[in-house]
Design a protein around this motif. Structure first.
Motif, mmCIF file in Angstrom:
data_model
loop_
_atom_site.group_PDB
_atom_site.id
_atom_site.type_symbol
_atom_site.label_atom_id
_atom_site.label_comp_id
_atom_site.label_asym_id
_atom_site.label_seq_id
_atom_site.Cartn_x
_atom_site.Cartn_y
_atom_site.Cartn_z
ATOM 1 N N ASN A 5 6.257 -15.892 -5.455
ATOM 2 C CA ASN A 5 6.971 -16.058 -6.729
ATOM 3 C C ASN A 5 8.407 -15.595 -6.506
ATOM 4 O O ASN A 5 8.813 -14.525 -6.943
ATOM 5 C CB ASN A 5 6.294 -15.259 -7.835
ATOM 6 C CG ASN A 5 6.896 -15.527 -9.216
ATOM 7 O OD1 ASN A 5 7.862 -16.278 -9.348
ATOM 8 N ND2 ASN A 5 6.322 -14.915 -10.229
ATOM 9 N N ASP A 7 11.253 -16.791 -7.555
ATOM 10 C CA ASP A 7 12.243 -16.921 -8.623
ATOM 11 C C ASP A 7 11.930 -16.048 -9.825
ATOM 12 O O ASP A 7 12.498 -16.240 -10.896
ATOM 13 C CB ASP A 7 12.392 -18.384 -9.051
ATOM 14 C CG ASP A 7 11.062 -18.994 -9.492
ATOM 15 O OD1 ASP A 7 10.057 -18.260 -9.502
ATOM 16 O OD2 ASP A 7 11.046 -20.196 -9.813
ATOM 17 N N ASN A 8 11.002 -15.074 -9.659
ATOM 18 C CA ASN A 8 10.665 -14.150 -10.748
ATOM 19 C C ASN A 8 10.253 -14.924 -11.993
ATOM 20 O O ASN A 8 10.660 -14.611 -13.106
ATOM 21 C CB ASN A 8 11.847 -13.237 -11.055
ATOM 22 C CG ASN A 8 11.445 -11.988 -11.814
ATOM 23 O OD1 ASN A 8 10.282 -11.572 -11.781
ATOM 24 N ND2 ASN A 8 12.393 -11.388 -12.524
ATOM 25 N N ARG A 9 9.426 -15.937 -11.789
ATOM 26 C CA ARG A 9 9.017 -16.844 -12.866
ATOM 27 C C ARG A 9 7.656 -16.438 -13.404
ATOM 28 O O ARG A 9 6.711 -16.214 -12.646
ATOM 29 C CB ARG A 9 8.972 -18.273 -12.334
ATOM 30 C CG ARG A 9 8.577 -19.337 -13.355
ATOM 31 C CD ARG A 9 8.777 -20.724 -12.746
ATOM 32 N NE ARG A 9 8.418 -21.769 -13.684
ATOM 33 C CZ ARG A 9 7.251 -22.409 -13.682
ATOM 34 N NH1 ARG A 9 6.327 -22.099 -12.771
ATOM 35 N NH2 ARG A 9 7.001 -23.346 -14.575
ATOM 36 N N SER A 10 7.564 -16.336 -14.716
ATOM 37 C CA SER A 10 6.304 -16.025 -15.377
ATOM 38 C C SER A 10 6.010 -17.092 -16.415
ATOM 39 O O SER A 10 6.920 -17.670 -17.019
ATOM 40 C CB SER A 10 6.351 -14.651 -16.059
ATOM 41 O OG SER A 10 6.541 -13.614 -15.117
ATOM 42 N N GLY A 38 13.103 -13.973 -15.066
ATOM 43 C CA GLY A 38 13.876 -12.740 -15.181
ATOM 44 C C GLY A 38 13.792 -12.122 -16.562
ATOM 45 O O GLY A 38 14.788 -11.630 -17.087
ATOM 46 N N ARG A 39 12.607 -12.176 -17.180
ATOM 47 C CA ARG A 39 12.351 -11.589 -18.510
ATOM 48 C C ARG A 39 13.147 -12.277 -19.618
ATOM 49 O O ARG A 39 13.358 -11.699 -20.680
ATOM 50 C CB ARG A 39 12.658 -10.077 -18.499
ATOM 51 C CG ARG A 39 11.731 -9.269 -17.603
ATOM 52 C CD ARG A 39 12.045 -7.787 -17.652
ATOM 53 N NE ARG A 39 12.009 -7.274 -19.010
ATOM 54 C CZ ARG A 39 10.880 -6.925 -19.664
ATOM 55 N NH1 ARG A 39 9.717 -7.066 -19.075
ATOM 56 N NH2 ARG A 39 10.945 -6.449 -20.891
#
Length: 257
Positions: A5, A7-10, A38-39
């Motif tokens: 992960n 790209d810090n994707r959620s 990124g939140r």
């Protein structure tokens, strides 16, 4: 296989189903997801109603309000499986009571014979906000509604469960619970709906929750027959899971506290 992960994707995800448990042949009828990077909410989301090729339990309809008649003509999971997989692949999935949703998603891919997709943990990481909340607030109610109240998240439009609405609310709860960000512009406020993750698609606007300013709803008490049916369903759940339903355990813990 390790999930990357970079790209810090959620993806905050929720589903609605014809009932439970999945081992009784129940199916997904709604999927709602919103994307965080990124939140921060990106405005991209995936939302679809699905034809399950079976009727929903009356108890489930009472929870989410999605009738069998409404689902006639909606796509089947097979028609959106590739698009859904591409939207969630490689992301961290944020789910409240993750084993429930993960079990149903794995089952849908299994029914298609897509063996490379039947274990969601092979292409996503999973964060269960219910487990997180239990660790932070042991012995307390940790339903989504309870967390909204605890963290001051506005859920006044949530009169019924809905996958897209609940994923939007859960995103707010998660960000507040883990870092304090609150004021969000949620993707589902658009009149567009399901599809390629860019906020497009017409189905999202077909079921909308009524505003909180409506007159109070009439309370209909369950009959003795309905209560008996409810207890029978709890017994089935307990037998299937090897333990009482989670919310039953929480109520018992509160009563003994």
């Amino acid at each position: 296989m390790a999930v990357q992960n970079t790209d810090n994707r959620s993806i905050v995800l929720d589903t609605e189903t014809t009932g439970m448990p999945v081992t009784d042949g129940h199916r997904i009828i709604e999927i709602g997801c919103v994307e965080l990077i990124g939140r921060r909410l990106t405005g991209r989301h995936f939302h679809v109603y699905l034809q399950p090729d079976r009727e929903s339990d009356e108890g489930a309809i009472g929870v989410h309000g999605i009738t069998n008649e409404f689902l006639v003509g909606k796509p089947r999971f097979a028609e959106v499986a590739d698009e859904f997989y591409e939207f969630i692949k490689g992301a961290q999935l944020i789910i409240h009571n993750a084993p429930f949703d993960v079990g149903f998603i794995n089952n849908e891919f299994a029914l298609l014979g897509q063996q490379d997709r039947v274990d969601i943990t092979q292409y996503c990481t999973v964060l269960d906000t219910l487990q997180m909340a239990r660790e932070r607030h042991p012995g307390q109610r940790n339903s989504l509604d309870a967390l909204c109240k605890r963290y001051g998240v506005d859920n006044s439009g949530r009169e019924l469960h809905g996958a897209l609405l609940d994923s939007e609310i859960l995103a707010d709860v998660y960000l507040t619970m883990t870092g304090g960000q609150t004021s969000l512009s949620l993707a589902g406020n658009s009149s567009d709906g399901h599809g390629s993750g860019d906020g497009s698609g017409s189905q999202a606007s077909e079921i909308r929750r009524l505003p909180a300013t409506r007159p109070p709803a009439r309370i209909i008490r369950a009959s003795d027959e309905e209560l008996a049916a409810h207890e029978a369903r709890l017994a089935i759940i307990a037998k299937s899971a090897g333990a009482p339903a989670l919310w039953v355990q929480l109520l018992e813990a509160q009563a003994n506290a």
